[in-house]
Scaffold this motif. Structure first.
Motif, PDB file in Angstrom:
ATOM      1  N   ILE A 100      24.730   0.272  39.398  1.00 24.14           N
ATOM      2  CA  ILE A 100      23.484   0.954  39.039  1.00 24.14           C
ATOM      3  C   ILE A 100      22.567   0.998  40.247  1.00 24.14           C
ATOM      4  CG2 ILE A 100      21.374   0.832  37.636  1.00 24.14           C
ATOM      5  CD1 ILE A 100      23.063  -0.498  35.465  1.00 24.14           C
ATOM      6  N   GLU A 101      22.037   2.178  40.532  1.00 23.00           N
ATOM      7  CA  GLU A 101      21.074   2.336  41.622  1.00 23.00           C
ATOM      8  C   GLU A 101      20.214   3.555  41.313  1.00 23.00           C
ATOM      9  OE1 GLU A 101      19.089   0.987  44.732  1.00 23.00           O
ATOM     10  OE2 GLU A 101      21.004   0.059  44.167  1.00 23.00           O
ATOM     11  N   THR A 102      18.942   3.315  40.962  1.00 23.93           N
ATOM     12  CA  THR A 102      18.029   4.421  40.706  1.00 23.93           C
ATOM     13  C   THR A 102      16.602   3.931  40.922  1.00 23.93           C
ATOM     14  OG1 THR A 102      17.534   6.235  39.157  1.00 23.93           O
ATOM     15  CG2 THR A 102      17.733   4.029  38.206  1.00 23.93           C
ATOM     16  N   SER A 103      15.650   4.845  40.774  1.00 25.59           N
ATOM     17  CA  SER A 103      14.248   4.480  40.925  1.00 25.59           C
ATOM     18  C   SER A 103      13.388   5.467  40.151  1.00 25.59           C
ATOM     19  CB  SER A 103      13.831   4.474  42.399  1.00 25.59           C
ATOM     20  OG  SER A 103      13.927   5.780  42.952  1.00 25.59           O
ATOM     21  N   TYR A 104      12.182   5.016  39.835  1.00 24.55           N
ATOM     22  CA  TYR A 104      11.223   5.844  39.099  1.00 24.55           C
ATOM     23  C   TYR A 104       9.866   5.744  39.784  1.00 24.55           C
ATOM     24  CZ  TYR A 104       7.670   6.957  35.600  1.00 24.55           C
ATOM     25  OH  TYR A 104       6.562   7.469  34.958  1.00 24.55           O
ATOM     26  N   ASP A 105       9.233   6.890  40.026  1.00 24.42           N
ATOM     27  CA  ASP A 105       7.887   6.930  40.571  1.00 24.42           C
ATOM     28  C   ASP A 105       6.890   7.194  39.443  1.00 24.42           C
ATOM     29  OD1 ASP A 105       8.773   6.579  43.198  1.00 24.42           O
ATOM     30  OD2 ASP A 105       9.031   8.733  43.516  1.00 24.42           O
ATOM     31  N   LYS A 106       5.887   6.338  39.347  1.00 29.57           N
ATOM     32  CA  LYS A 106       4.882   6.414  38.282  1.00 29.57           C
ATOM     33  C   LYS A 106       4.295   7.822  38.193  1.00 29.57           C
ATOM     34  CE  LYS A 106       0.588   4.124  36.843  1.00 29.57           C
ATOM     35  NZ  LYS A 106      -0.471   3.191  37.303  1.00 29.57           N
ATOM     36  N   ILE A 107       4.331   8.385  37.000  1.00 28.56           N
ATOM     37  CA  ILE A 107       3.892   9.767  36.795  1.00 28.56           C
ATOM     38  C   ILE A 107       2.390   9.855  36.537  1.00 28.56           C
ATOM     39  CG2 ILE A 107       4.052  11.730  35.202  1.00 28.56           C
ATOM     40  CD1 ILE A 107       7.052  11.107  34.941  1.00 28.56           C
ATOM     41  N   HIS A 108       1.892   9.032  35.623  1.00 32.25           N
ATOM     42  CA  HIS A 108       0.486   9.092  35.230  1.00 32.25           C
ATOM     43  C   HIS A 108      -0.322   8.097  36.061  1.00 32.25           C
ATOM     44  CE1 HIS A 108       2.704  10.466  31.583  1.00 32.25           C
ATOM     45  NE2 HIS A 108       1.756  11.401  31.617  1.00 32.25           N
ATOM     46  N   LEU A 109      -1.229   8.590  36.884  1.00 33.58           N
ATOM     47  CA  LEU A 109      -2.009   7.740  37.769  1.00 33.58           C
ATOM     48  C   LEU A 109      -3.312   7.319  37.100  1.00 33.58           C
ATOM     49  CD1 LEU A 109      -1.440   9.472  41.216  1.00 33.58           C
ATOM     50  CD2 LEU A 109      -0.085   7.690  40.085  1.00 33.58           C
ATOM     51  N   PHE A 110      -3.721   6.092  37.379  1.00 34.83           N
ATOM     52  CA  PHE A 110      -4.847   5.464  36.690  1.00 34.83           C
ATOM     53  C   PHE A 110      -6.178   5.938  37.284  1.00 34.83           C
ATOM     54  CE2 PHE A 110      -7.681   1.770  35.877  1.00 34.83           C
ATOM     55  CZ  PHE A 110      -7.612   1.769  34.492  1.00 34.83           C
ATOM     56  N   ASP A 111      -6.569   7.146  36.894  1.00 34.80           N
ATOM     57  CA  ASP A 111      -7.883   7.669  37.239  1.00 34.80           C
ATOM     58  C   ASP A 111      -8.769   7.479  36.012  1.00 34.80           C
ATOM     59  OD1 ASP A 111      -6.752   8.333  39.631  1.00 34.80           O
ATOM     60  OD2 ASP A 111      -6.900  10.491  39.376  1.00 34.80           O
ATOM     61  N   ALA A 112      -9.176   6.249  35.794  1.00 34.46           N
ATOM     62  CA  ALA A 112      -9.873   5.867  34.566  1.00 34.46           C
ATOM     63  C   ALA A 112     -10.680   4.602  34.809  1.00 34.46           C
ATOM     64  CB  ALA A 112      -8.857   5.640  33.437  1.00 34.46           C
ATOM     65  N   PHE A 113     -11.616   4.320  33.899  1.00 30.74           N
ATOM     66  CA  PHE A 113     -12.451   3.119  33.998  1.00 30.74           C
ATOM     67  C   PHE A 113     -13.096   2.990  35.379  1.00 30.74           C
ATOM     68  CE2 PHE A 113      -9.658   2.028  30.422  1.00 30.74           C
ATOM     69  CZ  PHE A 113     -10.582   1.548  29.501  1.00 30.74           C
ATOM     70  N   GLY A 114     -13.455   4.151  35.975  1.00 31.47           N
ATOM     71  CA  GLY A 114     -14.145   4.147  37.254  1.00 31.47           C
ATOM     72  C   GLY A 114     -13.259   3.947  38.464  1.00 31.47           C
ATOM     73  N   PHE A 115     -11.940   3.954  38.269  1.00 36.49           N
ATOM     74  CA  PHE A 115     -10.999   3.746  39.370  1.00 36.49           C
ATOM     75  C   PHE A 115     -10.174   5.012  39.562  1.00 36.49           C
ATOM     76  CE2 PHE A 115      -6.876   2.303  41.065  1.00 36.49           C
ATOM     77  CZ  PHE A 115      -7.312   1.585  42.176  1.00 36.49           C
ATOM     78  N   ALA A 116      -9.822   5.344  40.805  1.00 35.42           N
ATOM     79  CA  ALA A 116      -9.023   6.541  41.080  1.00 35.42           C
ATOM     80  C   ALA A 116      -7.755   6.153  41.840  1.00 35.42           C
ATOM     81  CB  ALA A 116      -9.836   7.555  41.876  1.00 35.42           C
ATOM     82  N   GLU A 117      -6.693   5.861  41.097  1.00 40.96           N
ATOM     83  CA  GLU A 117      -5.423   5.521  41.730  1.00 40.96           C
ATOM     84  C   GLU A 117      -4.902   6.669  42.584  1.00 40.96           C
ATOM     85  OE1 GLU A 117      -1.197   3.381  40.510  1.00 40.96           O
ATOM     86  OE2 GLU A 117      -2.206   4.628  39.003  1.00 40.96           O
ATOM     87  N   SER A 118      -5.247   7.897  42.182  1.00 39.13           N
ATOM     88  CA  SER A 118      -4.745   9.064  42.906  1.00 39.13           C
ATOM     89  C   SER A 118      -5.290   9.161  44.329  1.00 39.13           C
ATOM     90  CB  SER A 118      -5.079  10.342  42.139  1.00 39.13           C
ATOM     91  OG  SER A 118      -6.486  10.476  41.975  1.00 39.13           O
ATOM     92  N   ASP A 119      -6.338   8.396  44.665  1.00 34.63           N
ATOM     93  CA  ASP A 119      -6.834   8.382  46.034  1.00 34.63           C
ATOM     94  C   ASP A 119      -5.820   7.772  47.001  1.00 34.63           C
ATOM     95  OD1 ASP A 119      -9.226   9.531  45.293  1.00 34.63           O
ATOM     96  OD2 ASP A 119     -10.382   7.654  45.325  1.00 34.63           O
ATOM     97  N   SER A 120      -4.993   6.859  46.493  1.00 37.14           N
ATOM     98  CA  SER A 120      -4.072   6.139  47.380  1.00 37.14           C
ATOM     99  C   SER A 120      -2.607   6.238  46.957  1.00 37.14           C
ATOM    100  CB  SER A 120      -4.464   4.655  47.457  1.00 37.14           C
ATOM    101  OG  SER A 120      -4.476   4.079  46.159  1.00 37.14           O
ATOM    102  N   VAL A 121      -2.346   6.882  45.828  1.00 35.48           N
ATOM    103  CA  VAL A 121      -0.981   6.932  45.285  1.00 35.48           C
ATOM    104  C   VAL A 121      -0.607   8.368  44.953  1.00 35.48           C
ATOM    105  CG1 VAL A 121       0.550   6.135  43.428  1.00 35.48           C
ATOM    106  CG2 VAL A 121      -1.211   4.599  44.338  1.00 35.48           C
TER     107      VAL A 121
END
Length: 264
Positions: A100-121
Motif C-alpha cells: 500500500i502506498e498512497t496519500s491524501y491532501d486535505k480538501i477543506h481548509l480551516f478558514d474559520a473561527f478567525g483563522f485562515a489556513e488557506s494563507d499557508s496551505v
C-alpha cells in the motif's frame, strides 16, 4: 480487521516525532493490529514553522515512515506536510504499508473561527480511498469532518471505513462538536469512522502554543450506526479495536441513506 488509534502529542522535532511513530507502531503490532492511525501534523505540530520542513513523498521523513511500516509489517496513516505553490504547503496524509502506498491532501481548509489556513496551505482536490486486505478505507483530515459530502463520496467509492486525522483546536464547545461530527459522519455514510486526534498538550504539562490547533484528544472509533466503540480522553494513548466491515452490507440494508439520497 484489528486496527490501532495512536493518540500522540507531537512537537517541533521531526526525529522525535518519528520515534513516536516507531514506538506506537511497535505497540500496535504487538497487539495484533494490521493498521495504525496517527493524527494530523505528526511530522511537526502546529504552532511551529511548516514551510521549511515540507518535503515530497519520497523525501527523508516520509521514507523513514515507510521504513518503519515495512519493518513492522503494518500499515501506517500519519499526517505530514508536502510542498505547495508559492511557499505554501499541503496538509498531507501519508499511507504506507505492505503493498500500500498512497496519500491524501486535505480538501477543506480551516478558514474559520478567525483563522485562515488557506494563507499557508494549498487545498487538495481529490478524494482518496485505499484497499487493505479487502477493506476499502477513505481518508479525511480535521476540518473535512464538517463536510458530509466527502464521507458519503468515499462511501460511494466503496469505503467501508472512513479515517479522519486531526489536530483539533480547543475552544468553547469544540470537544462536543468533535464528538457530534464524528458520530454524524458515520451515520451519514454508513461507514465505520476512525477519528484520531492529537492529544491535549496540557494533559502532559506542556505549555500552550497560543492559538495554534494543537489538539484536544478525544479520538474515537464509531460504528456505522453512530455508536462509539472506542472513546479516548485527553492524554496520549493507544487504543486497539476489532471491527467487522462485513456488517456494512447489513447496515446499509436497514438504513439505505446512500441509496435513498437525492440531489438538489
Amino acid at each position: 480487521m484489528r486496527l490501532a488509534v495512536a493518540q500522540i502529542i507531537t512537537g517541533a522535532d521531526l526525529a522525535a516525532n518519528l520515534e513516536l511513530i516507531r514506538e506506537y507502531g511497535m505497540r500496535a503490532k504487538a497487539a495484533g493490529a494490521e493498521l495504525v492511525v496517527f493524527p494530523e501534523a505528526v511530522m511537526r505540530a502546529f504552532g511551529n514553522s511548516l514551510a521549511d520542513i515540507a518535503e515530497p513523498l519520497d523525501g527523508p521523513w516520509a521514507t523513514a515512515v515507510r521504513s518503519i511500516a515495512r519493518e513492522l509489517h503494518i500499515t501506517v496513516v500519519a499526517g505530514m506536510f508536502t510542498p505547495g505553490e508559492g511557499g505554501r504547503v499541503r496538509n498531507t496524509l501519508l499511507v504506507t504499508g505492505p503493498g500500500i502506498e498512497t496519500s491524501y491532501d486535505k480538501i477543506h481548509l480551516f478558514d474559520a473561527f478567525g483563522f485562515a489556513e488557506s494563507d499557508s496551505v494549498d487545498a487538495g482536490t481529490s478524494l482518496v480511498t485505499f484497499n487493505l486486505n479487502g477493506t476499502v478505507i477513505g481518508l479525511a483530515t480535521c476540518y473535512d469532518v464538517r463536510f458530509p459530502a466527502l464521507f458519503t463520496a468515499n462511501a460511494r467509492a466503496g469505503a467501508q471505513v472512513n479515517i479522519v486525522c486531526a489536530s483539533w483546536g480547543a475552544g468553547e464547545g469544540k470537544a462536543e462538536q468533535w464528538d457530534l461530527l464524528v458520530r454524524a459522519r458515520a451515520v451519514d455514510s454508513t461507514t465505520f469512522v476512525v477519528a484520531c486526534g492529537q492529544g491535549d498538550p496540557a494533559s502532559i504539562g506542556l505549555p500552550s502554543a497560543g492559538a495554534a490547533p494543537t489538539g484536544i484528544g478525544h479520538s474515537a472509533v464509531v460504528s456505522p450506526l453512530g455508536s462509539p466503540l472506542v472513546a479516548l480522553g485527553a492524554g496520549p494513548e493507544l487504543a486497539v479495536v476489532d471491527i467487522d466491515p462485513a456488517v456494512i452490507t447489513d447496515v446499509r440494508g436497514k438504513l439505505p441513506v446512500l441509496a435513498n439520497a437525492r440531489t438538489f
